[in-house]
Design an enzyme around this catalytic site. Sequence first.
Site, PDB file in Angstrom:
ATOM      1  N   GLY A  80       0.829  -1.211   0.000  1.00  0.00           N
ATOM      2  CA  GLY A  80       0.000   0.000   0.000  1.00  0.00           C
ATOM      3  C   GLY A  80       0.851   1.243   0.000  1.00  0.00           C
ATOM      4  O   GLY A  80       2.058   1.186  -0.250  1.00  0.00           O
ATOM      5  N   ASN A  81       0.239   2.382   0.261  1.00  0.00           N
ATOM      6  CA  ASN A  81       0.981   3.635   0.349  1.00  0.00           C
ATOM      7  C   ASN A  81       0.339   4.534   1.391  1.00  0.00           C
ATOM      8  O   ASN A  81      -0.655   4.165   2.018  1.00  0.00           O
ATOM      9  CB  ASN A  81       1.071   4.314  -1.023  1.00  0.00           C
ATOM     10  CG  ASN A  81      -0.295   4.686  -1.550  1.00  0.00           C
ATOM     11  OD1 ASN A  81      -0.967   5.554  -1.002  1.00  0.00           O
ATOM     12  ND2 ASN A  81      -0.729   4.005  -2.612  1.00  0.00           N
TER      13      ASN A  81
END
Length: 407
Positions: free
Chosen positions: A212-213
Site C-alpha cells: 500500500g501507500n
Amino acid sequence: MSDLRGARILLGVSGGIAAYKAALLARLLVGAGATVDPVLTRGARHFVGAATFEGITGRHVRDEVWQDIPDETHVALGRAADVAVVYPATANVLAKLAGGHADDLLTTTLLAATCPLVVAPAMHTEMWEHAATRRNAAVLRERGVDVLGPAVGPLMGGDAGAGRLVEPDEAYARIVAHLQATRSRRDDLAGRRVLVTAGGTREPIDPVRFLGNRSSGKMGFAVAAAAAARGAKVDLVAAPSSLATPPGVERHDVTTALEMRDAVLARVDAVDVVVKAAAVADFRPAQAAASKLKKAAGAPRLELVPNPDILAELGARKAGGGLRALLVGFAAETDDVEAYGRDKLARKNADLLVVNDVGAADAGFGVDTNRVVILGRDGSRVEVALAAKTMVADRILDEVAARLRQG
Ligand code: PMT
C-alpha cells in the site's frame, strides 16, 4: 475600489495597540458598500472605543454574549457573515481560536461562522515566534483559516521585527479576494458531472497483508466535497479511507488498482471532469496467496507485475477522440517536482496536472495542508502556497471551471 454592496463582513477586533487600524479597515469596507458588523473583545476596548466603530459602520457594536439573548447574537452574526476577519489578532485570540474556545462574543461568533475567516496577527516578535503561537497559527491554517501576515517592521516600544499588523489596504484586498472567490464559485459547476479518485490502493499479498501507500484520501475527498458544494454531481471512487463521505457525493469503495480502473471506466463516459487524486499502486503481487503466509516458511519472494496506469489509459483514449472529459492528474514527487510533473502531464496526456512535493512534512500524504503547482497543457502555471487541502481543492476547481467555461 471594488463594489461590495450586499456583502456582510464580520470585523473582529482584539486588544493590541494596532487596533486603531481596524477603524481604517472598517472605513475602507463601508466605503465600498459592505455592511460591517464590528465585534470588539474586552482587550480591544482598552485601545479603541465602540463609538468609533458605531460612527464608521452605522452598526451597533456588540461586545458581550449576554446582550440581546433572544436574538442569539453570536449565531446570527456568524451565519450572516460572508467573510469574517480578526484584525488585529492577538496571540491570545489565536490560541483561543486554535483551541476552539468560546468565552466571549468574538470567539463564540467565530465558532458559529462557516464563512472564510482571515486572521491578521499582531504582537511582539518573541510572542509570534514562540512555539505555542507558531503551532496555533499552523493549526488554524490546516483548518482553512487564512493567516495574513504578520509583516516585518516597527513594533511598539521602539522594537522592530516580525509581528507587525498588515496594513488596512492589504487586509481589505484579501477580504475582497475571498468575497470574489466565494461569489464566482457559487454553483459554477452546476449541471456538471465530476469523477474523483482518492486514497491509496491496496494490493493483496495474502488475506492479511498488502502493498500500500501513505495516502489518506484527504486531498481527493476535499476535491469531491468542493465540487459538490459548487453544484456538481460527484462520483467519488475511494480506495480504503477512514474519511466520511462528503455531503452530496456518491461514493464507490474499491480496494485494488484493478478495481479502481473498473470503477473509473464504468463511469468516465458520462462525466465532464475526472480528477485523479488517488495514489495508485504501480505494481501488484503476481499472485495473492490464498491463506496467510507463515513466518516459519521464511521470507516470501514476491513477484510483482505492473498495474495498468489508469490516467495514462484515459489520456490515450482522449488523444484518440474517444473521451470528452477534462483530465486532471496529480503527481507525487520528492525531487525536481515540477520537471517530473511536466513530463507526466505530457506523457499521460492530461489537461491539468497538480504537482505536490510529498517529501515536505506539511504537504502531500496524510496531512491537512498541501502546497501545489497546477500545470496546464496550455502552458499555464498556477502556484498555490501552503493552504488547507479544502482551499487547494477550490483552487484546482477554479482552473477546471475556467476551462469548462471556455468549452
Ligand atoms: O490522500 P492524501 O493523504 O491527502 O495525499 C494526497 C496525495 C499525495 C496522494 C495526492 O495529492 C497525490 O499526489 N495523488 C497522486 C499520487 C500518485 O499516485 O502520483 P503518481 O505521480 O504516482 O501518479 C501520477 C498520476 O497518475 C496520478 O493522478 C495517479 O492517480 C495516476 N496513476 C498512477 C499510477 C497508476 N497505476 N494509475 C494512475 O492512474
